[in-house]
Motif scaffolding. Structure first.
Motif, mmCIF file in Angstrom:
data_model
loop_
_atom_site.group_PDB
_atom_site.id
_atom_site.type_symbol
_atom_site.label_atom_id
_atom_site.label_comp_id
_atom_site.label_asym_id
_atom_site.label_seq_id
_atom_site.Cartn_x
_atom_site.Cartn_y
_atom_site.Cartn_z
ATOM 1 N N GLY A 178 0.854 -1.151 -0.204
ATOM 2 C CA GLY A 178 0.069 -0.027 0.080
ATOM 3 C C GLY A 178 0.891 1.313 -0.034
ATOM 4 N N ASP A 179 2.010 1.256 -0.214
ATOM 5 C CA ASP A 179 2.800 2.492 -0.083
ATOM 6 C C ASP A 179 2.537 3.115 -1.148
ATOM 7 O OD1 ASP A 179 5.993 3.143 1.335
ATOM 8 O OD2 ASP A 179 5.986 3.765 -0.751
ATOM 9 N N GLY A 180 3.008 4.600 -1.161
ATOM 10 C CA GLY A 180 2.780 5.611 -2.131
ATOM 11 C C GLY A 180 3.819 5.391 -3.523
ATOM 12 N N HIS A 181 4.887 4.778 -3.167
ATOM 13 C CA HIS A 181 5.820 4.772 -4.285
ATOM 14 C C HIS A 181 5.728 3.237 -5.093
ATOM 15 C CE1 HIS A 181 9.542 4.994 -6.837
ATOM 16 N NE2 HIS A 181 9.467 6.394 -6.337
ATOM 17 N N ILE A 182 5.776 3.324 -6.432
ATOM 18 C CA ILE A 182 5.348 2.275 -7.099
ATOM 19 C C ILE A 182 6.413 1.158 -6.956
ATOM 20 C CG2 ILE A 182 6.400 3.124 -9.361
ATOM 21 C CD1 ILE A 182 4.065 1.562 -10.731
ATOM 22 N N ARG A 183 7.562 1.588 -6.664
ATOM 23 C CA ARG A 183 8.834 0.633 -6.949
ATOM 24 C C ARG A 183 8.537 -0.121 -5.321
ATOM 25 N NH1 ARG A 183 12.986 4.396 -9.678
ATOM 26 N NH2 ARG A 183 13.663 4.839 -7.311
ATOM 27 N N ARG A 204 5.922 -0.645 -3.831
ATOM 28 C CA ARG A 204 4.725 -1.655 -4.164
ATOM 29 C C ARG A 204 5.118 -2.832 -4.773
ATOM 30 N NH1 ARG A 204 1.776 2.741 -5.786
ATOM 31 N NH2 ARG A 204 1.155 1.991 -7.411
ATOM 32 N N LYS A 205 5.988 -2.610 -6.053
ATOM 33 C CA LYS A 205 6.338 -3.701 -6.745
ATOM 34 C C LYS A 205 7.187 -4.898 -5.872
ATOM 35 C CE LYS A 205 5.920 -2.310 -11.544
ATOM 36 N NZ LYS A 205 6.549 -2.122 -12.716
ATOM 37 N N ALA A 206 7.972 -4.360 -5.012
ATOM 38 C CA ALA A 206 9.054 -4.969 -4.013
ATOM 39 C C ALA A 206 8.080 -5.799 -2.992
ATOM 40 C CB ALA A 206 10.005 -3.956 -3.086
ATOM 41 N N GLY A 207 7.203 -5.032 -2.576
ATOM 42 C CA GLY A 207 6.378 -5.830 -1.742
ATOM 43 C C GLY A 207 5.344 -6.969 -2.333
#
Length: 705
Positions: free
Chosen positions: A693-698, A700-703
Motif C-alpha cells: 500500500g506504499d505511495g511509491h510504485i517501486r 509496491r512492486k517490491a512488496g
C-alpha cells in the motif's frame, strides 16, 4: 445546413457518432446546474433572512462534520453501482428532502427548517459535482472525455446562468419559498432523462462491477490514511494540502463577509433571492467567457505556476478591500473573485498540479482533501467567525482572512517550487519502470520502434538515456551491446557505469576491445564494472588481471579480485587463502571497504562451512555499522547486500531493517522490503502489506514480489 453542422462539429472536435452522447450530457449537466443555481440562491436567501447571518459560522462547523461523514459514505458506495443508478437514488432522496423542506416552510414555518435546507443544498452540491464527473467518465473513453469535457462543462455554466435568470424573473412573482418546487421539478426532469437514456442504452458503458469488500468504510478510512502518508512524504502534496486548508479558511471568511453585506443591503428575501439570481447569472457568464477565451491562453502565455498565484493574490486583495470598505462594491468584487475567477483559473490549475503526481496517488490525495482537509478548514473558519463576529467592526475577522490568504499565497509559491521537480520525477518514473510485457510488444514494432528507442538513448539527458538503454536491452538484446557501448563513450563515467551494468545478460565476446578501451578512459569504479562484466563471461585475461589486484588499495578492485580468485580456482589455485584474508580485511576496515564487500555476498556459497563461518560475524557487524551511517547511499548498499543474505540475522539487525521500511527515501524503503525474508513471519506479513500500500510504485512492486 448539414454541411454547416458538420463543419461546426469539426471545429469543436466532435467526432462522427458522438453527437447524440454529447447532446444528452449537455442537457443533463444544464438541468443539474440550473437546479443547483436555484438551490444555492434560495438556501442562502432563506437562511440569511429567516435565521440571520450571525448563525452562518455555526453552519460552517456543522457542514464540515457532515461533509466528512458523507464523503466517507459516498466513497464507500459510489463505485459499487453504476453511476446512473446512484444518480437516480440521489435525485429521489433530494426530491424528498427539498419537497419536505417546502412543506415544513408552508405548514408550520419552524426556524429549524432553514438551516436544514441550507445544509441539504451544501452537501448535495458537493456530491452532485463529484458524481457528475464520475458519471461522464463511465460513459466516455479517456480521450473522448478530454475532448468533450470542456464543452459539457461550458453547458453546465449555461445551465447555471439560466437558473440565475429564472430566479430574477420568478422570485418576485412566486416568492422565494415556492422556488423550491422549481428545483424539485428540475431534479425530477433529470431523473426522467437519466432513466430514458439508460432504458435505451443500458448500463454505463465503462462501468465494471468491482470486487466487493466486507469492510467498505474501513477501506475508505484506509484511503484517507494513505493520503495522509503521501502528504507527509511528498513536498508538492504537502504544500497543496496546506494551500487548500488556508484557501478554504480565506474563502469562507470572504463568503461570510459578502453575505453579511448583502443581507444588510436587501430588505426582503424575495429581493435578496432576485439579487442572488442576477449575481449568479453574471458571475457564471463571466466564468464561462474566461474558461472559453482566456484561461487556456493565459496558462499558455504566463505558465501554470504564474496563474497558480492569481487566485490567492486576488483573494488577498478582496479581503484587504473589505477591510477598508465593508460595502456593496467591495462585496461584489469578492463575489466575482470567488464565483468567476475561482472556476476559471484556480480549479483547472489545481487539476494540473494534481496531474503532476503519480496516478496511483491522485485518488487518495483527493479523498484526503475532501474528507479531512476541507472539513477541518470549514470547522476552523466557523470557530474563528463565531468568536470574532460580535466585535464592533468586521476588521477583526477580516484580519484572520487576510492572514489565511497570505498563507494561501505562500503555500501556492511552495507548490510552484516543487511542481517541476515532481513532474520530472513522475515522468522519469513512468519511463524507468516499463512493464515486463512491454518488451515483446516493442520488438513487434520493428525498425520504427528501434529508431524511437535510439532517439531516447541519444537524448542529452543521461538519465533518460540510461532508461532507454534498459528498454533496449529488454526489447532488442541482439543490437543492444553495440548501441550502448557507443553511447557510453560519450557519457560521464558514473552514468556510463550504470549503462554498462545493463549489459550483464548479453553476449559480449565480440566487444572486449571496446570494453577495454572504455576502461582505460574511465575511473576505477568504471574499470571494476567492466572487469566484472568480462569475468562473468569467462574472459581469461580479465581473470588473471583481476586476481592480481588482491592487494589493491581500491576496495572495489579488491572485491572483484576476491570474486575472481574464488569463482575460477582452476586458473589460480594458490590464491584462495589470500582472497579469504583480503575479504576479511575489507569487512574489518572502513565504510568504503565494507560497502565493497557487499558485492561478495553471493561468493559465500563457494566456501565450505568453516571458511564461511569466519566471515559471517564480520558481515553482521558490517551490516549494523553501514545501516547506522548517516549517508543514505551507505545504508542502501547495506540493504542491497542483505537482499542476497541467506543466513540468520541478529534482533538488532532485524530492527534496523524494519526501521528502514519507514524511511522517507523510497529507494531505502524499496531495498528494505527486499530484505523482509529475514524477518520473522509474524512481523513480516504486516510489513509486506504496508509495502503493497506504499505511495511509491517501486516499493509496491517490491512488496508484491
Amino acid at each position: 445546413m448539414p454541411g454547416t453542422i458538420n463543419l461546426l462539429e469539426k471545429k469543436l472536435l466532435i467526432k462522427p457518432g458522438e453527437r447524440g452522447n454529447l447532446l444528452y450530457f449537455l442537457m443533463f449537466f444544464m438541468l443539474v446546474s440550473a437546479g443547483m443555481a436555484i438551490g444555492r440562491s434560495t438556501a442562502d436567501a432563506l437562511f440569511l433572512k429567516r435565521l440571520g447571518v450571525e448563525y452562518l459560522p455555526l453552519m460552517y462547523i456543522i457542514q464540515g462534520i457532515i461533509l466528512a461523514a458523507v464523503s466517507m459514505v459516498y466513497a464507500a458506495f459510489a463505485d459499487l453501482i453504476p453511476a446512473e443508478k446512484f444518480f437516480r437514488a440521489l435525485f429521489a432522496v433530494l426530491i424528498v428532502l427539498v419537497f419536505a423542506s417546502w412543506t415544513a416552510m408552508s405548514v408550520n414555518n419552524s426556524p429549524l427548517v432553514y438551516p436544514v435546507y441550507y445544509l441539504v443544498y451544501e452537501v448535495a452540491s458537493e456530491i452532485l459535482l463529484v458524481h457528475a464527473a464520475l458519471y461522464m467518465n463511465q460513459n466516455m473513453t479517456t480521450i473522448q472525455s478530454k475532448r468533450l469535457a470542456p464543452l459539457i462543462y461550458a453547458g453546465a455554466q449555461v445551465g447555471t446562468i439560466t437558473g440565475g435568470l429564472l430566479l430574477v424573473v420568478a422570485a418576485p412573482v412566486f416568492g422565494t419559498r415556492n422556488l423550491l418546487l422549481l428545483w424539485c421539478a428540475l431534479l425530477l426532469a433529470g431523473a426522467i432523462a437519466i432513466s430514458i437514456r439508460h432504458r435505451r442504452h443500458g448500463t454505463s458503458t465503462h462501468f465494471r462491477t468491482p470486487k466487493k469488500s466486507r469492510h467498505l468504510m474501513n477501506d475508505c478510512i484506509e484511503q484517507v490514511k494513505q493520503g495522509v502518508k503521501f502528504t507527509y512524504r511528498y513536498s508538492l502534496l504537502r504544500a497543496a494540502s496546506l494551500a487548500l486548508f488556508f484557501m478554504v479558511l480565506a474563502f469562507y471568511i470572504l463568503c461570510y463577509s459578502v453575505n453579511r453585506i448583502y443581507t444588510q443591503t436587501f430588505d426582503t428575501e424575495e429581493s435578496l433571492t432576485r439579487f442572488f439570481g442576477l449575481l449568479t447569472a453574471a458571475t457564471s457568464a463571466t466564468a464561462l467567457f474566461m474558461q472559453l477565451f482566456v484561461t487556456n491562453r493565459a496558462i499558455k502565455h504566463f505558465g501554470v505556476r504564474t496563474i497558480n498565484l492569481l487566485f490567492p493574490t486576488t483573494t488577498l486583495i478582496c479581503l484587504i478591500a473589505l477591510t477598508f470598505s465593508f460595502s456593496l462594491p467591495a462585496a461584489l468584487l469578492g463575489s466575482i473573485n470567488k464565483d468567476s475567477l475561482m472556476p476559471a483559473f484556480r480549479n483547472p490549475v489545481r487539476t494540473m498540479f494534481f496531474n503532476a503526481l503519480p496516478a496511483y496517488m491522485q485518488g487518495r490525495a483527493r479523498a484526503m482533501s475532501i474528507a479531512l482537509v476541507l472539513p477541518l478548514a470549514l470547522m476552523g473558519g466557523g470557530v474563528i467567525l463565531m468568536l470574532m463576529q460580535n466585535m464592533n467592526t468586521p476588521v477583526y475577522f477580516l484580519v484572520f482572512g487576510i492572514f489565511a490568504a497570505g498563507l494561501y499565497l505562500f503555500y501556492s509559491q511552495q507548490m510552484n517550487k516543487t511542481y517541476v521537480g515532481t513532474l520530472l520525477a513522475t515522468l522519469k518514473e513512468r519511463l524507468f519502470l516499463p512493464d515486463k510485457h512491454m518488451y515483446s510488444d516493442l520488438q513487434g514494432g520493428g525498425e520504427q520502434t528501434l529508431k524511437e528507442i535510439m532517439r531516447g538513448i541519444n537524448n542529452a539527458d543521461e538519465e533518460v538515456s540510461v532508461a532507454f538503454a534498459k528498454v533496449l536491452v529488454g526489447s532488442f538484446p541482439e543490437k543492444a551491446a553495440a548501441i550502448i557501448l557507443e553511447r557510453a563513450g560519450n557519457m560521464e563515467t558514473a552514468t556510463a557505469d550504470r549503462a554498462l551494468s545493463l549489459l550483464a545478460p548479453l553476449e559480449l565476446s565480440a566487444y572486449t576491445d571496446e570494453l577495454h578501451r572504455l576502461a582505460s578512459n574511465g575511473d576505477s569504479h568504471l574499470q571494476t564494472t567492466i572487469m566484472r562484466l568480462l569475468l562473468d563471461k569467462n574472459h581469461k585475461a580479465s581473470i588473471t588481471g583481476a586476481v592480481a589486484q588482491l592487494h589493491s588499495s581500491n576496495p572495489r578492485m579488491q572485491s572483484t579480485a576476491i570474486h575472481a580468485a574464488l569463482r575460477y580456482p582452476d586458473v589460480h589455485n594458490n590464491d584462495r587463502n589470500k582472497a579469504l584474508a583480503a575479504w576479511q580485511s575489507l569487512l574489518q576496515s572502513n565504510t568504503a571497504s565494507r560497502c565493497a564487500a557487499m558485492d561478495n555476498i553471493q561468493d559465500l556459497a563457494l566456501l565450505g562451512r568453516p571458511e564461511r563461518q569466519s566471515l559471517l560475524t564480520d558481515y553482521l557487524d558490517a551490516f549494523i555499522s553501514l545501516l547506522a551511517d548517516a549517508s543514505e547511499h551507505t545504508s542502501l548498499r547495506a540493504l542491497q547486500g542483505l537482499q542476497q543474505w541467506k543466513e540468520a540475522i541478529t534482533p538488532e539487525l532485524a530492527q534496523a531493517v524494519i526501521q528502514a521500511t519507514a524511511s522517507e527515501d523510497p529507494q531505502l524503503r524499496e531495498a528494505a522490503v527486499g530484505c523482509l525474508h529475514l524477518i520473522n513471519e509474524e512481523r513480516r506479513n504486516k510489513l509486506i502489506i504496508n509495502a503493497i500500500g506504499d505511495g511509491h510504485i517501486r516499493v509496491r512492486k517490491a512488496g508484491i514480489a
